[in-house]
Design an enzyme around this catalytic site. Structure first.
Site, PDB file in Angstrom:
ATOM      1  N   ARG A  30       0.834  -1.210   0.000  1.00  0.00           N
ATOM      2  CA  ARG A  30       0.000   0.000   0.000  1.00  0.00           C
ATOM      3  C   ARG A  30       0.865   1.256   0.000  1.00  0.00           C
ATOM      4  O   ARG A  30       1.860   1.335   0.733  1.00  0.00           O
ATOM      5  CB  ARG A  30      -0.918   0.005   1.228  1.00  0.00           C
ATOM      6  CG  ARG A  30      -2.006  -1.014   1.117  1.00  0.00           C
ATOM      7  CD  ARG A  30      -3.109  -0.798   2.137  1.00  0.00           C
ATOM      8  NE  ARG A  30      -3.922  -1.990   2.204  1.00  0.00           N
ATOM      9  CZ  ARG A  30      -4.837  -2.339   1.303  1.00  0.00           C
ATOM     10  NH1 ARG A  30      -5.094  -1.535   0.292  1.00  0.00           N
ATOM     11  NH2 ARG A  30      -5.509  -3.475   1.428  1.00  0.00           N
ATOM     12  N   ASP A  31       0.437   2.235  -0.808  1.00  0.00           N
ATOM     13  CA  ASP A  31       1.121   3.529  -0.814  1.00  0.00           C
ATOM     14  C   ASP A  31       0.922   4.194   0.548  1.00  0.00           C
ATOM     15  O   ASP A  31      -0.175   4.201   1.108  1.00  0.00           O
ATOM     16  CB  ASP A  31       0.564   4.417  -1.940  1.00  0.00           C
ATOM     17  CG  ASP A  31       1.468   5.584  -2.233  1.00  0.00           C
ATOM     18  OD1 ASP A  31       2.065   5.611  -3.332  1.00  0.00           O
ATOM     19  OD2 ASP A  31       1.577   6.482  -1.367  1.00  0.00           O
ATOM     20  N   ILE A  32       1.987   4.773   1.061  1.00  0.00           N
ATOM     21  CA  ILE A  32       1.955   5.384   2.392  1.00  0.00           C
ATOM     22  C   ILE A  32       1.098   6.652   2.409  1.00  0.00           C
ATOM     23  O   ILE A  32       0.625   7.081   3.458  1.00  0.00           O
ATOM     24  CB  ILE A  32       3.402   5.679   2.874  1.00  0.00           C
ATOM     25  CG1 ILE A  32       3.481   5.744   4.377  1.00  0.00           C
ATOM     26  CG2 ILE A  32       3.968   6.915   2.207  1.00  0.00           C
ATOM     27  CD1 ILE A  32       4.906   5.725   4.911  1.00  0.00           C
ATOM     28  N   ASN A  88       5.167   6.834 -13.437  1.00  0.00           N
ATOM     29  CA  ASN A  88       5.787   8.139 -13.666  1.00  0.00           C
ATOM     30  C   ASN A  88       7.257   7.964 -14.021  1.00  0.00           C
ATOM     31  O   ASN A  88       7.926   7.061 -13.507  1.00  0.00           O
ATOM     32  CB  ASN A  88       5.678   9.002 -12.406  1.00  0.00           C
ATOM     33  CG  ASN A  88       4.238   9.360 -12.080  1.00  0.00           C
ATOM     34  OD1 ASN A  88       3.450   9.660 -12.977  1.00  0.00           O
ATOM     35  ND2 ASN A  88       3.871   9.307 -10.804  1.00  0.00           N
ATOM     36  N   GLU A  96       9.090  10.442  -7.896  1.00  0.00           N
ATOM     37  CA  GLU A  96       9.754  10.805  -6.631  1.00  0.00           C
ATOM     38  C   GLU A  96      10.713   9.722  -6.163  1.00  0.00           C
ATOM     39  O   GLU A  96      11.734  10.025  -5.542  1.00  0.00           O
ATOM     40  CB  GLU A  96       8.705  11.052  -5.534  1.00  0.00           C
ATOM     41  CG  GLU A  96       7.905  12.319  -5.734  1.00  0.00           C
ATOM     42  CD  GLU A  96       6.745  12.428  -4.768  1.00  0.00           C
ATOM     43  OE1 GLU A  96       6.589  11.540  -3.905  1.00  0.00           O
ATOM     44  OE2 GLU A  96       5.979  13.402  -4.912  1.00  0.00           O
ATOM     45  N   VAL A  97      10.355   8.470  -6.400  1.00  0.00           N
ATOM     46  CA  VAL A  97      11.196   7.351  -5.953  1.00  0.00           C
ATOM     47  C   VAL A  97      11.769   6.671  -7.197  1.00  0.00           C
ATOM     48  O   VAL A  97      11.008   6.206  -8.060  1.00  0.00           O
ATOM     49  CB  VAL A  97      10.394   6.349  -5.096  1.00  0.00           C
ATOM     50  CG1 VAL A  97      11.285   5.191  -4.676  1.00  0.00           C
ATOM     51  CG2 VAL A  97       9.782   7.040  -3.876  1.00  0.00           C
ATOM     52  N   HIS A 101       7.929   1.832 -10.447  1.00  0.00           N
ATOM     53  CA  HIS A 101       6.755   1.316  -9.741  1.00  0.00           C
ATOM     54  C   HIS A 101       5.498   1.637 -10.519  1.00  0.00           C
ATOM     55  O   HIS A 101       5.383   2.700 -11.134  1.00  0.00           O
ATOM     56  CB  HIS A 101       6.657   1.878  -8.320  1.00  0.00           C
ATOM     57  CG  HIS A 101       6.848   3.361  -8.225  1.00  0.00           C
ATOM     58  ND1 HIS A 101       8.095   3.964  -8.269  1.00  0.00           N
ATOM     59  CD2 HIS A 101       5.949   4.358  -8.110  1.00  0.00           C
ATOM     60  CE1 HIS A 101       7.954   5.262  -8.172  1.00  0.00           C
ATOM     61  NE2 HIS A 101       6.663   5.544  -8.085  1.00  0.00           N
ATOM     62  N   MET A 102       4.561   0.709 -10.439  1.00  0.00           N
ATOM     63  CA  MET A 102       3.245   0.899 -11.035  1.00  0.00           C
ATOM     64  C   MET A 102       2.282   1.279  -9.909  1.00  0.00           C
ATOM     65  O   MET A 102       2.187   0.567  -8.906  1.00  0.00           O
ATOM     66  CB  MET A 102       2.803  -0.407 -11.710  1.00  0.00           C
ATOM     67  CG  MET A 102       1.408  -0.379 -12.278  1.00  0.00           C
ATOM     68  SD  MET A 102       0.979  -2.006 -12.941  1.00  0.00           S
ATOM     69  CE  MET A 102       1.729  -1.919 -14.561  1.00  0.00           C
ATOM     70  N   HIS A 103       1.578   2.397 -10.080  1.00  0.00           N
ATOM     71  CA  HIS A 103       0.529   2.773  -9.136  1.00  0.00           C
ATOM     72  C   HIS A 103      -0.775   2.099  -9.580  1.00  0.00           C
ATOM     73  O   HIS A 103      -1.139   2.184 -10.767  1.00  0.00           O
ATOM     74  CB  HIS A 103       0.269   4.280  -9.165  1.00  0.00           C
ATOM     75  CG  HIS A 103       1.407   5.136  -8.695  1.00  0.00           C
ATOM     76  ND1 HIS A 103       1.464   5.682  -7.435  1.00  0.00           N
ATOM     77  CD2 HIS A 103       2.527   5.568  -9.325  1.00  0.00           C
ATOM     78  CE1 HIS A 103       2.567   6.411  -7.309  1.00  0.00           C
ATOM     79  NE2 HIS A 103       3.232   6.361  -8.446  1.00  0.00           N
TER      80      HIS A 103
HETATM   81  P1  AMP Z   1       6.149   8.541  -7.725  1.00  0.00           P
HETATM   82  O1  AMP Z   1       5.814   9.977  -7.558  1.00  0.00           O
HETATM   83  O2  AMP Z   1       5.508   7.915  -8.919  1.00  0.00           O
HETATM   84  O3  AMP Z   1       7.638   8.281  -7.637  1.00  0.00           O
HETATM   85  O4  AMP Z   1       5.479   7.806  -6.478  1.00  0.00           O
HETATM   86  C1  AMP Z   1       6.156   7.469  -5.308  1.00  0.00           C
HETATM   87  C2  AMP Z   1       5.113   6.958  -4.353  1.00  0.00           C
HETATM   88  O5  AMP Z   1       5.764   6.256  -3.313  1.00  0.00           O
HETATM   89  C3  AMP Z   1       4.274   8.069  -3.709  1.00  0.00           C
HETATM   90  O6  AMP Z   1       2.898   7.861  -4.016  1.00  0.00           O
HETATM   91  C4  AMP Z   1       4.584   7.906  -2.224  1.00  0.00           C
HETATM   92  O7  AMP Z   1       3.456   8.159  -1.409  1.00  0.00           O
HETATM   93  C5  AMP Z   1       5.033   6.466  -2.141  1.00  0.00           C
HETATM   94  N1  AMP Z   1       5.913   6.141  -1.028  1.00  0.00           N
HETATM   95  C6  AMP Z   1       7.053   6.786  -0.681  1.00  0.00           C
HETATM   96  N2  AMP Z   1       7.610   6.196   0.395  1.00  0.00           N
HETATM   97  C7  AMP Z   1       6.810   5.132   0.703  1.00  0.00           C
HETATM   98  C8  AMP Z   1       6.853   4.134   1.713  1.00  0.00           C
HETATM   99  N3  AMP Z   1       7.835   4.083   2.641  1.00  0.00           N
HETATM  100  N4  AMP Z   1       5.855   3.212   1.747  1.00  0.00           N
HETATM  101  C9  AMP Z   1       4.863   3.247   0.844  1.00  0.00           C
HETATM  102  N5  AMP Z   1       4.770   4.169  -0.142  1.00  0.00           N
HETATM  103  C10 AMP Z   1       5.728   5.105  -0.202  1.00  0.00           C
END
Ligand code: AMP
Length: 116
Positions: A30-32, A88, A96-97, A101-103
């Site tokens: 799950r997304d945080i 993204n 951001e990360v 990753h696939m949302h």
């Molecule tokens: P993106 O902007 O596509 O890189 O999405 C990164 C996603 O990772 C965001 O929706 C964040 O809320 C999520 N995220 C960041 N850190 C964590 C974590 N420790 N556990 C779960 N989701 C995370």
């Protein structure tokens, strides 16, 4: 070797996360900071920073993102109404990360694909 992110720690269970599924290729959790009632991230276990780094070697793991997404959507009860899968890439994509990753987003009408 690509640099690890916080997602590698989640895969190795070194930091807490709500992991819904894991196998030898992918992990779903799950997304945080959920942007919809269902917001799940599905990631390859191998570090692939962005879509720009994808090669044919990654096809098996990246294909599995879709089969896991289908199953997670069904388990969440959102398959019939529908959902959105989003990846993204880099700055303009809002990434951001830097671990691909696939949302999986759903549970309400999501509106137009882009804010503007
Ligand atoms: P993106 O902007 O596509 O890189 O999405 C990164 C996603 O990772 C965001 O929706 C964040 O809320 C999520 N995220 C960041 N850190 C964590 C974590 N420790 N556990 C779960 N989701 C995370």
């Amino acid at each position: 070797m690509a640099e690890e992110t916080i997602f590698s720690k989640i895969i190795r269970k070194e930091i807490p996360a709500d992991i819904l599924y894991q196998d030898e290729l992918v992990t779903a959790f799950r997304d945080i900071s959920p942007k919809a009632p269902t917001h799940i991230l599905i990631i390859p276990n191998a570090v692939i920073p962005t879509v720009n780094d994808v090669t044919a070697e990654h096809e098996q793991a990246l294909g599995r993102l879709f089969t896991v997404a289908r199953k997670q959507a069904a388990d969440a009860g959102i398959a019939e109404d529908g959902y959105r899968l989003l990846v993204n890439c880099n700055r303009h994509g809002g990434q951001e990360v830097y671990h691909i990753h696939m949302h999986l987003l759903g549970g309400r009408p999501l509106g137009p694909m882009l804010a503007q």
